[in-house]
Each structure stands twice: as C-alpha cells, then as structure tokens.
Write an enzyme that holds these catalytic residues in place. Structure first.
Site, PDB file in Angstrom:
ATOM      1  N   LYS A 154      42.527  28.784  43.872  1.00 24.96           N
ATOM      2  CA  LYS A 154      41.254  28.329  43.290  1.00 24.96           C
ATOM      3  C   LYS A 154      41.435  27.331  42.140  1.00 24.96           C
ATOM      4  CE  LYS A 154      40.334  32.753  42.972  1.00 24.96           C
ATOM      5  NZ  LYS A 154      39.802  34.122  42.910  1.00 24.96           N
ATOM      6  N   ASP A 190      39.661  41.653  43.381  1.00 28.12           N
ATOM      7  CA  ASP A 190      38.196  41.783  43.413  1.00 28.12           C
ATOM      8  C   ASP A 190      37.672  42.387  44.720  1.00 28.12           C
ATOM      9  OD1 ASP A 190      38.972  39.457  44.688  1.00 28.12           O
ATOM     10  OD2 ASP A 190      37.446  38.168  43.794  1.00 28.12           O
TER      11      ASP A 190
HETATM   12  C1  BGC Z   1      42.418  34.904  45.929  1.00 24.99           C
HETATM   13  C2  BGC Z   1      42.084  36.340  46.247  1.00 24.99           C
HETATM   14  C3  BGC Z   1      40.662  36.637  45.810  1.00 24.99           C
HETATM   15  C4  BGC Z   1      39.692  35.616  46.397  1.00 24.99           C
HETATM   16  C5  BGC Z   1      38.252  35.853  45.975  1.00 24.99           C
HETATM   17  C6  BGC Z   1      41.363  33.961  46.499  1.00 24.99           C
HETATM   18  O1  BGC Z   1      41.624  32.648  46.116  1.00 24.99           O
HETATM   19  O2  BGC Z   1      43.683  34.561  46.460  1.00 24.99           O
HETATM   20  O3  BGC Z   1      42.974  37.219  45.617  1.00 24.99           O
HETATM   21  O4  BGC Z   1      40.326  37.916  46.243  1.00 24.99           O
HETATM   22  O5  BGC Z   1      40.077  34.320  46.009  1.00 24.99           O
HETATM   23  O6  BGC Z   1      38.109  35.811  44.607  1.00 24.99           O
END
Ligand code: BGC
Length: 442
Positions: A154, A190
């Site tokens: 992200k 999460d």
């Molecule tokens: C992460 C996950 C997370 C998801 C939603 C992804 O980019 O790798 O660990 O659960 O985003 O937040």
C-alpha cells in the site's frame, strides 16, 4: 456500425467471464494448498496463532488499528456475551513523512498518538493496560504476541522495519514515551480482527475480508492441514490463516495492469490488490483516460489532463453514484478539475469506464471469496458468514451487489449459503477480542 470501436475493445478486456472466474478459483485453491505446505506460492498463507473467539472474552482494551490511510486508537469494552463496544476512538492521518521515513519515526508517531488519546479509565488508572495491535501488513508470526514484517504494501516504505518484530518496536517506542504500563498482548492482521469481531457473536463466521486501501482475507483452517508448521505444533484444532490474497498473481492481466504495476514501488507484488483495491482503481481509470484523451476519443474540447494520483477511487464512486439525467455531479467534478466543456456523451463514457473497472474488481473479489469458502466446504453443504470491512465495500456504489450477483452466477441457489456481512470497525474491535483471549491465557 459501432460509434466507438474502442468502447467494445475496453469492455472486452475488462470483462471477467464465468469461465475465467472458474479458472481463478482452481488456481486460487492450488496456490492456497502450496502456501500451506510451505512451497513457493503467491499466497503466503500466514498462520495467525489464534482461533475464532469463544464469545465469552471480556474486559476493557486499547486497540490500535494501523495499516490503511488512517491510524486509529480505540478503547473497546467486551461484555463477555458477544457484545463489543467502542467506548472512545480517535483517528489520526498518517503523514507521508511517516509512511516513507524511518521505522523509529513511524513507531514514535504511533506512541505519540496513544499518548494523545490518553486512555481514560479512572477506576483503574494505575493498573497495567492490555493492548491489541492491528498491523495490516504481511507478518510472520510464531505466536499471538509477535510478528516479523515480511514486506510493506500500500505504498508504505519506512526503513528498518522489514525483518523486525513489530511488537518489539512498538514496546520500545512505548517505553521511550514513558508508557511501559501498556502491555502489548496481541498482534493481528486487520482481516483477523474483522473475522474475530463477527465470530464473537456469530459462530458461523469463518472468513474475514478487507476491501479498502488494500485487500486481503483470512479464514479458519484445520491445523493438521498447515503442514508447514512443525509436526509438534500440529493438533486437531483450528487456526486462522491470513491468506494475503492481495499478492495472488494467477489472473488475466491486461496491458493497463502491467502499466500500473510498473509505476508502483513494489512492481510484481500485490497483483490482485492492484486490480481490486481502493489505492489503485482510480489510477487504472486514469491510465485509460490518458490513452483516450491522447487519441482524442474523449474531452477533445478541453485542455485539461489527469496527472498521476489526481484521479482517486473516491472520484470513481462519485461518478458512479451520479444518476441524474444530465450527469451534473460528474460535470461539476470535471469542471472543478479544469476539464471544461464536456458533452453528456463524454460524461456517460467516463461513467461506463469507471463501471468496467469497478465491476472487474468486484467479480475478481467474488471469485476469491468463493475460492476461500469452497476450500473449507467444496460443496457448500453448510452456512458460512463472511465478515467484510473497508471503505470500498462500504461506500462504493454497487460493489457489494456485483459481488453478490457473481456469487450467484458461480454457485446458483447454493450461494445463499454464503452470507456476506459488513463488520463495521471490525479490525479495531476484533483485535480487542483477540487481545482478551490472549490475556486470559496468561
Ligand atoms: C496487506 C494485508 C492487509 C490488506 C488490507 C494489504 O496490502 O498486505 O496485510 O490485510 O492490505 O488492509
């Protein structure tokens, strides 16, 4: 004659047929199995060292929810009978400098936010406080209170955190800020929090999903099947697995996906996330628009253009929500960004493009949900609740509906066995439940 041949071209490349959905499901099952066996796989299948809650967890906890656009601190009360309540919560925008700075800066920011939140519980103010930490990135855990960051997603890139135990980093920063009485008792993704929040009161809940800035899911697996765990650790019980499905990569990519992927700070990674989640959908539309503007298929009378990052998923949802005759909200948005003199035809086309991109996302999401549920129950012989949290799911027009109708296409009447429910604030609430379960074991 078709007025706009590019329109049918676009439609064709963004359509996910039922055949393709079935292929995705088969490949997803294969990657899940490989991940559980510890073989190379785009699905990390990370053991979360927790099972679904018993429903009798109780107490008052601090919960930290870190990993999206915002950071939240919550005070959660659990009554021991399936009711989890947020007593207080505060949201902090994560500054860009923190996302891309050093790990120490990042954890200091977290500690300062906790201090600012100042946990209020006068009756017990001198006592230790138990805290549950939701950290929404891939982590390798060996128990419920530790986890090593495998990689950022992200857009985060803070240095010195990958390969480290994030609970130790959090504890150190709490100590530095004079808050050693706060006891970090649990760490969870999460998705794991979201599932716990629902299964606290609903024993049929065995899947947790996030459709937000990023996307991911977890589910309940028989420990005996997690063969990558040491034999001694395997038992007859169940454990939640954080799939990290955002990284799934056996999908029908098109040139726009490649273009988008190459321009990110993690090329080749999180390929499914880049087709589905809030962080990327707007950018896919922007790439299409850039092509169409260059070829003078759209907005030819305007001098405006969309630079990288200008067009957000949030704008897509505004556009798709405009059902006025004249598409006047869309016009207002376009005027506002300097895209003047647009015709109704052009606004309609823009709306169609947004729908193509969001519907593809929702259909791939449905395929993934179906794959997870049928991994546990191939013939859908029992009922399953899928708990979902995240802004995309909550706010994006028709996202949920498209998922539901795709599930119906895949499973026919049996799709009624898959109940998809919103678990609002699940990731924050749920980690308090996980923390309560962990604290009870000490
Ligand atoms: C992460 C996950 C997370 C998801 C939603 C992804 O980019 O790798 O660990 O659960 O985003 O937040």
């Amino acid at each position: 004659m078709n007025k706009h041949p590019f329109e049918s071209r676009l439609k064709k490349s963004f359509t996910i047929s039922l055949d393709e959905i079935h292929k995705i499901i088969v490949n997803f099952h294969d990657e899940m199995q490989r991940g559980l066996e510890g073989k190379e796989s785009s699905l990390k299948m990370l053991p979360a060292f927790v099972d679904t809650p018993g429903g009798d967890e109780e107490g008052r906890f601090i919960a930290l929810d870190f990993g999206g656009t915002n950071f939240r601190v919550l005070q959660v009360a659990l009554d021991g009978h399936g009711s989890a309540r947020i007593e207080r919560t505060k949201k902090y925008v994560i500054p860009k400098a923190v996302m891309h700075g050093t790990g120490t800066q990042l954890f200091n920011f977290i500690a300062q936010s906790i201090r600012n939140f100042s946990f209020i519980d006068r009756s017990e103010s001198a006592k230790k406080k138990d805290l549950g930490f939701t950290f929404s990135f891939p982590m390798k855990q060996t128990n419920i209170a530790n986890g090593i960051l495998i990689n950022w997603t992200k857009g985060f890139s803070a240095t010195g955190v990958i390969g480290k135990n994030v609970v130790t980093l959090l504890r150190d920063s709490l100590k530095r800020s004079g808050m050693s009485r706060i006891n970090v008792v649990a760490l969870a993704n999460d998705t794991v929090g979201t599932m716990a929040a629902r299964s606290y009161k609903d024993p049929l809940c065995d899947v947790g999903v996030i459709f937000g800035t990023g996307t991911n899911a977890c589910y309940r697996e028989a420990i005996a099947n997690i063969t990558k765990l040491p034999r001694a650790a395997r038992s007859r019980k169940n454990m939640v697995i954080n799939i990290e499905w955002g990284n799934f990569n056996r999908l029908p990519f098109i040139p726009y996906d490649e273009l988008l992927d190459r321009a990110t700070n993690n090329p080749g990674k999180q390929r499914m996330e880049k087709m589905i989640s809030g962080m990327y959908l707007g950018e896919i539309v922007r790439l299409i628009l850039t092509d169409l503007i260059r070829e003078k298929h759209i907005f030819a009378r305007s001098k405006g253009k969309f630079a990288k990052g200008d067009f957000k998923t949030y704008h897509m949802s505004l556009i798709e929500a405009d059902n006025s005759k004249n598409l006047s909200d869309i016009k207002e948005y376009l005027d506002g960004v300097g895209m003047l003199k647009t015709s109704l035809e052009e606004r309609r086309l823009l709306k169609k493009i947004c729908a193509l991109v969001s519907q593809r996302a929702a259909r791939i999401s449905a395929a993934a949900i179906s794959a997870v549920v049928t991994r546990m129950d191939p013939n859908l012989s029992s009922n399953h609740t899928v708990a979902v949290d995240g802004t995309l799911y909550e706010k994006y027009p028709r996202f949920r509906r498209t998922i539901m109708s795709a599930l119906k296409e895949i499973h026919g009447r049996r799709s009624a066995r898959i109940k998809v429910v919103r678990a609002k604030d699940g990731s924050g609430l749920g980690v308090a439940i996980v923390a309560a379960a962990a604290a009870a074991q000490h």
